[in-house]
Design an enzyme around this catalytic site. Structure first.
Site, PDB file in Angstrom:
ATOM      1  CB  SER A 107      -0.951  -0.050   1.198  1.00  0.00           C
ATOM      2  OG  SER A 107      -1.943   0.941   1.132  1.00  0.00           O
ATOM      3  CG  HIS A 132      -4.308  -1.849  -2.092  1.00  0.00           C
ATOM      4  ND1 HIS A 132      -4.817  -2.540  -1.000  1.00  0.00           N
ATOM      5  CD2 HIS A 132      -3.711  -0.740  -1.547  1.00  0.00           C
ATOM      6  CE1 HIS A 132      -4.542  -1.883   0.111  1.00  0.00           C
ATOM      7  NE2 HIS A 132      -3.880  -0.789  -0.199  1.00  0.00           N
TER       8      HIS A 132
END
Length: 209
Positions: A107, A132
């Site tokens: 992330s 993501h």
């Protein structure tokens, strides 16, 4: 509520003793490594962590604006705005920042990994990289939820632009890669342009004297 100071104070941090001309001086291990221009981004990224990392970056720039800073990353990600404050500072300061993932860079951790100086972004062989799109949950009036949803979309577009800048991928390729949790091995991350090299050991030129 999460208290980063309480967490730090209740975590056993090794101390190292250094001999100087004025006698012995004790440092916690992270402060000693900071003297060697090494910064650790370890654990979830949040406001408590980000202001400490930003302060360390600014301190090292003031100390020597021409000497490289090494950033070691082992993070599952965290708060987007906190991560972006670290990222922006890395881009803002004069010293080049090398990044190395040890364990995982997921992330926002993956954003910081990619944000290192081109040619100076590394991974150890068994690390994992995960990218993501940002997520968030909101409650309240419908109009407020719509405002937050629009802001999340803006942040998502900004993160896409950052990945495009540092990986060399197209916007469409980045959108596809970040549609869901996307785990990459170091080899896959290198092929995608997220890192530059996979390192298994220090080169002879890096050996401590």
């Amino acid at each position: 509520m999460f208290d980063p100071v309480d967490t730090y104070m209740n975590t056993l941090v090794p101390m190292v003793v250094e001999q100087t001309s004025r006698g012995e001086r004790a440092y916690d291990i992270f402060s000693r490594l900071l003297k060697e221009r090494i910064i650790f981004i370890n654990g979830p990224i949040h406001d408590g962590m980000s202001h400490l990392i930003v302060a360390q970056l600014l301190h090292l720039e003031a100390e020597n604006p021409n000497k490289e800073i090494s950033i070691y990353i082992n993070s599952p990600g965290g708060v987007v705005t906190s991560g972006l404050s670290i990222y922006d500072t890395m881009q803002y300061i004069k010293p080049k920042c090398s990044t190395l993932v040890i364990g995982q860079a997921a992330s926002m951790g993956s954003v910081l990994l990619a944000g290192g100086e081109k040619g100076m972004r590394f991974s150890l062989p068994n690390s994992r990289i995960m990218v993501h799109q940002p997520s968030g949950g909101y409650q309240g009036q419908a109009s407020d939820i719509m405002i937050h949803a629009a802001e999340t979309q803006k942040l998502k577009d900004r993160l896409y632009d950052i990945y495009v800048k540092h990986t060399g991928q197209t916007k469409k390729a980045v959108e596809k890669a970040l549609d869901r949790d996307n785990f990459m091995s170091p080899e896959e991350a290198k092929e995608w342009g997220h890192i530059d090299e996979i390192v298994e050991s220090r080169s002879k030129g890096d050996d401590a004297e």
